[in-house]
Design a protein around this motif. Structure first.
Motif, PDB file in Angstrom:
ATOM      1  N   UNK A   7       0.864  -1.180   0.000  1.00 44.41           N
ATOM      2  CA  UNK A   7       0.000   0.000   0.000  1.00 44.41           C
ATOM      3  C   UNK A   7       0.905   1.237   0.000  1.00 44.41           C
ATOM      4  N   UNK A   8       0.280   2.397  -0.087  1.00 39.51           N
ATOM      5  CA  UNK A   8       0.998   3.639   0.066  1.00 39.51           C
ATOM      6  C   UNK A   8       1.659   4.145  -1.192  1.00 39.51           C
ATOM      7  N   UNK A   9       2.349   5.262  -1.009  1.00 34.15           N
ATOM      8  CA  UNK A   9       3.034   5.899  -2.124  1.00 34.15           C
ATOM      9  C   UNK A   9       4.224   6.677  -1.583  1.00 34.15           C
ATOM     10  N   UNK A  10       5.149   6.970  -2.464  1.00 34.71           N
ATOM     11  CA  UNK A  10       6.337   7.712  -2.050  1.00 34.71           C
ATOM     12  C   UNK A  10       7.577   7.144  -2.714  1.00 34.71           C
ATOM     13  N   UNK A  11       8.645   7.920  -2.685  1.00 37.07           N
ATOM     14  CA  UNK A  11       9.891   7.497  -3.320  1.00 37.07           C
ATOM     15  C   UNK A  11      10.647   6.473  -2.482  1.00 37.07           C
ATOM     16  N   UNK A  21      -0.422   3.892   9.486  1.00 33.90           N
ATOM     17  CA  UNK A  21       0.030   5.218   9.903  1.00 33.90           C
ATOM     18  C   UNK A  21       1.145   5.773   9.021  1.00 33.90           C
ATOM     19  N   UNK A  22       1.714   4.933   8.156  1.00 32.73           N
ATOM     20  CA  UNK A  22       2.864   5.347   7.349  1.00 32.73           C
ATOM     21  C   UNK A  22       2.591   5.397   5.849  1.00 32.73           C
ATOM     22  N   UNK A  23       1.494   4.820   5.411  1.00 34.28           N
ATOM     23  CA  UNK A  23       1.274   4.646   3.976  1.00 34.28           C
ATOM     24  C   UNK A  23       1.028   5.948   3.231  1.00 34.28           C
ATOM     25  N   UNK A  24       0.711   7.016   3.948  1.00 32.78           N
ATOM     26  CA  UNK A  24       0.513   8.296   3.261  1.00 32.78           C
ATOM     27  C   UNK A  24       1.839   8.946   2.875  1.00 32.78           C
ATOM     28  N   UNK A  25       2.941   8.474   3.458  1.00 29.59           N
ATOM     29  CA  UNK A  25       4.260   9.057   3.188  1.00 29.59           C
ATOM     30  C   UNK A  25       5.233   8.097   2.516  1.00 29.59           C
ATOM     31  N   UNK A  26       4.943   6.791   2.574  1.00 29.84           N
ATOM     32  CA  UNK A  26       5.859   5.787   2.055  1.00 29.84           C
ATOM     33  C   UNK A  26       5.083   4.709   1.303  1.00 29.84           C
TER      34      UNK A  26
END
Length: 255
Positions: free
Chosen positions: A18-22, A44-49
């Motif tokens: 899940x999630x997105x980010x570089x 809690x982390x998938x919005x940044x990674x």
């Protein structure tokens, strides 16, 4: 979380993504667990990674291949990262997963950072527990599940961990715990030259805080974060606190 399967040279490796980010965070679970045990942290982390949590071979929905060593699992993780062609990876490993991370990092240049949760350079296992897992599996799993949490933990969390280990089965859990008992990461830590966060629950009796403090002395530039009101299963007891510790540490690296 989306469940996916990746064809490896030994079978399928199941994983959640899940999630997105570089930056990609790859979460490695502990003995007798599966990738979904990280769900609350990943939320809690998938919005940044980009967040990924594989089921190790023989665990969860991955093909049933049983490893007897931490090195065997580390090889599977290296193949997993290469097959997905991940280039900017942070490995986050809990307990046995931390040992796997320690064995993986020196041979994977694409790993740019590591978070070692409730683990150590050695993971000694009570010989009575090993014997109990063979001779009285259900009772021993119940005991082990309670040891994994701090006093006062909600019963449903203990049951979640116990049920996961029971579902893994006697052969898988015993082999995992045996692999931990004979593992040593001392030589691998000499080659650890990436940013590292070491995390431990203040009330962890399975892998006491001293093991984490020892890791910090062996890994140059590493940071130690102790999680209050938590035992060994930090990611179940205090998922939001653990996620914040990971994100804050990562932000510190990028500034």
């Amino acid at each position: 979380m989306e469940e996916k399967r990746l064809l490896m040279n030994w079978g399928y490796m199941s994983y959640l993504e899940d999630g997105e980010g570089d930056t990609t965070l790859v979460f490695i679970h502990g003995a007798g667990n599966r990738g979904s045990i990280w769900n609350k942290v990943m939320e809690h982390l998938k919005s940044d990674f980009q967040v990924i949590a594989p089921d190790l071979p023989g665990h969860g929905r991955s093909s049933c291949i049983l490893h007897k060593s931490i090195e065997g699992y580390a090889q599977s993780i290296r193949e997993f990262l290469e097959t997905l062609n991940l280039q900017e990876v942070f490995l986050i490993g809990h307990s046995m997963g931390g040992a796997i991370t320690i064995k993986t990092v020196p041979q994977c240049p694409q790993v740019k950072g590591a978070v070692l949760v409730g683990t150590g350079a050695q993971l000694k296992v009570n010989t009575k527990l090993l014997k109990g897992l063979q001779e009285n599996f259900v009772e021993s799993v119940g005991t082990m599940a309670r040891w994994c949490f701090s006093k006062g933990t909600r019963e449903e969390l203990i049951e979640e961990a116990r049920d996961m280990m029971l579902q893994a089965g006697r052969d898988v859990l015993y082999r995992d715990m045996y692999a931990c008992s004979v593992y040593s990461g001392t030589e691998d830590l000499k080659k650890f030259d990436i940013p590292t966060l070491v995390v431990c629950g203040e009330k962890d009796v399975m892998t006491p805080v001293d093991l984490s403090r020892d890791l910090v002395t062996q890994i140059k530039g590493s940071k130690l974060k102790l999680i209050p009101n938590s035992g060994h299963m930090v990611h179940l007891e205090q998922p939001q606190t653990l996620a914040k510790a990971i994100k804050d540490w990562w932000i510190g690296l990028t500034q």
